[in-house]
Enzyme design. Structure first.
Site, mmCIF file in Angstrom:
data_model
loop_
_atom_site.group_PDB
_atom_site.id
_atom_site.type_symbol
_atom_site.label_atom_id
_atom_site.label_comp_id
_atom_site.label_asym_id
_atom_site.label_seq_id
_atom_site.Cartn_x
_atom_site.Cartn_y
_atom_site.Cartn_z
ATOM 1 N N HIS A 166 -20.103 29.296 37.279
ATOM 2 C CA HIS A 166 -19.317 28.007 36.920
ATOM 3 C C HIS A 166 -19.759 26.890 37.192
ATOM 4 C CE1 HIS A 166 -16.033 25.300 36.443
ATOM 5 N NE2 HIS A 166 -15.340 26.113 35.498
ATOM 6 N N SER A 173 -11.686 21.453 28.635
ATOM 7 C CA SER A 173 -10.169 20.621 28.097
ATOM 8 C C SER A 173 -9.928 21.360 26.841
ATOM 9 C CB SER A 173 -10.643 19.234 27.776
ATOM 10 O OG SER A 173 -11.091 18.574 29.050
ATOM 11 N N GLY A 175 -9.037 25.854 31.951
ATOM 12 C CA GLY A 175 -8.733 25.320 33.509
ATOM 13 C C GLY A 175 -7.333 24.892 33.514
ATOM 14 N N GLY A 176 -7.363 23.492 33.307
ATOM 15 C CA GLY A 176 -6.280 22.661 33.395
ATOM 16 C C GLY A 176 -4.927 23.561 32.653
HETATM 17 P P1 PGA Z 1 -10.506 22.775 31.876
HETATM 18 O O1 PGA Z 1 -11.654 23.735 32.654
HETATM 19 O O2 PGA Z 1 -10.016 23.446 30.951
HETATM 20 O O3 PGA Z 1 -9.643 21.878 32.866
HETATM 21 O O4 PGA Z 1 -11.528 21.520 31.367
HETATM 22 C C1 PGA Z 1 -12.269 24.745 32.205
HETATM 23 C C2 PGA Z 1 -13.260 25.255 33.187
HETATM 24 O O5 PGA Z 1 -13.615 24.864 34.083
HETATM 25 O O6 PGA Z 1 -13.295 26.489 32.993
#
Ligand code: PGA
Length: 251
Positions: free
Chosen positions: A92, A210, A231-232
């Site tokens: 990651h 995102s 992620g978020g």
């Molecule tokens: P994000 O993170 O959806 O918050 O942008 C994605 C990830 O790091 O796997």
């Protein structure tokens, strides 16, 4: 047709009660056409796996490049295997950025992962600087070849690749569907050059950065985007479930 994968990377978020609460809200799923995987903190992984095993698979956010022994704080692929969990994120961008994980280290980690028969989700992606210089395709090809180029066809066929442009992670700025598709197609082409068409067509390539319910449809309908590493938006049950619902309508 590749099955869609919707994966939630919880990162270093949620205290125990919050994590249990979120998992309980997600656990309402009784069936899903797409594969759903959650990557919680190591601290909760074993107990969650025992308690919530079912439609939602679980995975580890990282593993050590070492086998076992005096590596305080590290968690080996054999330990992950021993609690029954099969999936593990490797490379990651936050591991690369904050913990100094290089393509060479990730190559060794992948060997450890395959020794245990685990299923790696290999992450790659360029920074904003690299995209601005328009060298992103070459950069991601190098990340992939340096870390996974040595794999046997059998190992390569078990990979999941996640393309996550660093400039899109946690910023609210997603890659457009066209930008992501261009990179996914180029990754699939690379896999084809290295291991042949059959494997290239089989490997799922996820988009991350995102991804949320408002942009999921445009990204997930692209021909080479097989799902998302989220992620978020995976920290909010309603949001994550609506992305799953969208993905399930596509398969
Ligand atoms: P994000 O993170 O959806 O918050 O942008 C994605 C990830 O790091 O796997």
């Amino acid at each position: 047709m590749r099955r869609k994968i919707i994966a939630g990377n919880w990162k270093m978020n949620l205290l125990l009660e919050e994590a249990i609460d979120l998992f309980e809200q997600l656990n309402v799923l009784k069936e899903s056409k797409s594969r759903i995987i959650v990557f919680p903190s190591f601290l909760y992984l074993g107990s969650f796996y025992n308690k919530f095993q079912g439609i939602i698979e679980m995975g580890a956010q990282n593993c050590s490049q070492f086998d076992s022994g005096a590596y305080t704080g590290d968690v080996s692929s054999a330990m992950i295997k021993s609690i029954g969990v099969n999936n593990v994120l490797v490379g990651h961008s936050e591991r690369r950025q904050y913990f100094g994980e290089t393509n060479e280290i990730l190559k060794v980690k992948l060997n450890r992962v395959f020794e245990q028969g685990l299923s790696p989700f290999f992450c790659c992606g360029e920074t904003r600087e690299i995209r601005e210089k328009a060298t992103h395709v070459h950069f991601v090809r190098t990340q992939i070849l340096d870390s996974i180029g040595h794999l046997t066809p059998e190992q390569a066929s078990q990979l999941v690749i996640a393309y996550e442009p660093v400039w899109a992670i946690g910023t609210g700025l997603n890659a457009t569907a066209e930008e992501a598709q261009e990179m996914h197609a180029s990754i699939r082409e690379l896999i084809k050059e290295r291991w042949g068409e059959e494997i290239a067509l089989k490997i799922p390539i996820l988009y991350g950065g995102s991804l949320k319910s408002s942009n999921a449809l445009s990204l997930l309908t692209m021909p080479d985007i097989d799902g998302g590493l989220i992620g978020g938006a995976s920290l909010k049950a309603e949001e994550f479930l609506s992305i799953i619902t969208l993905a399930n309508e596509l398969v």
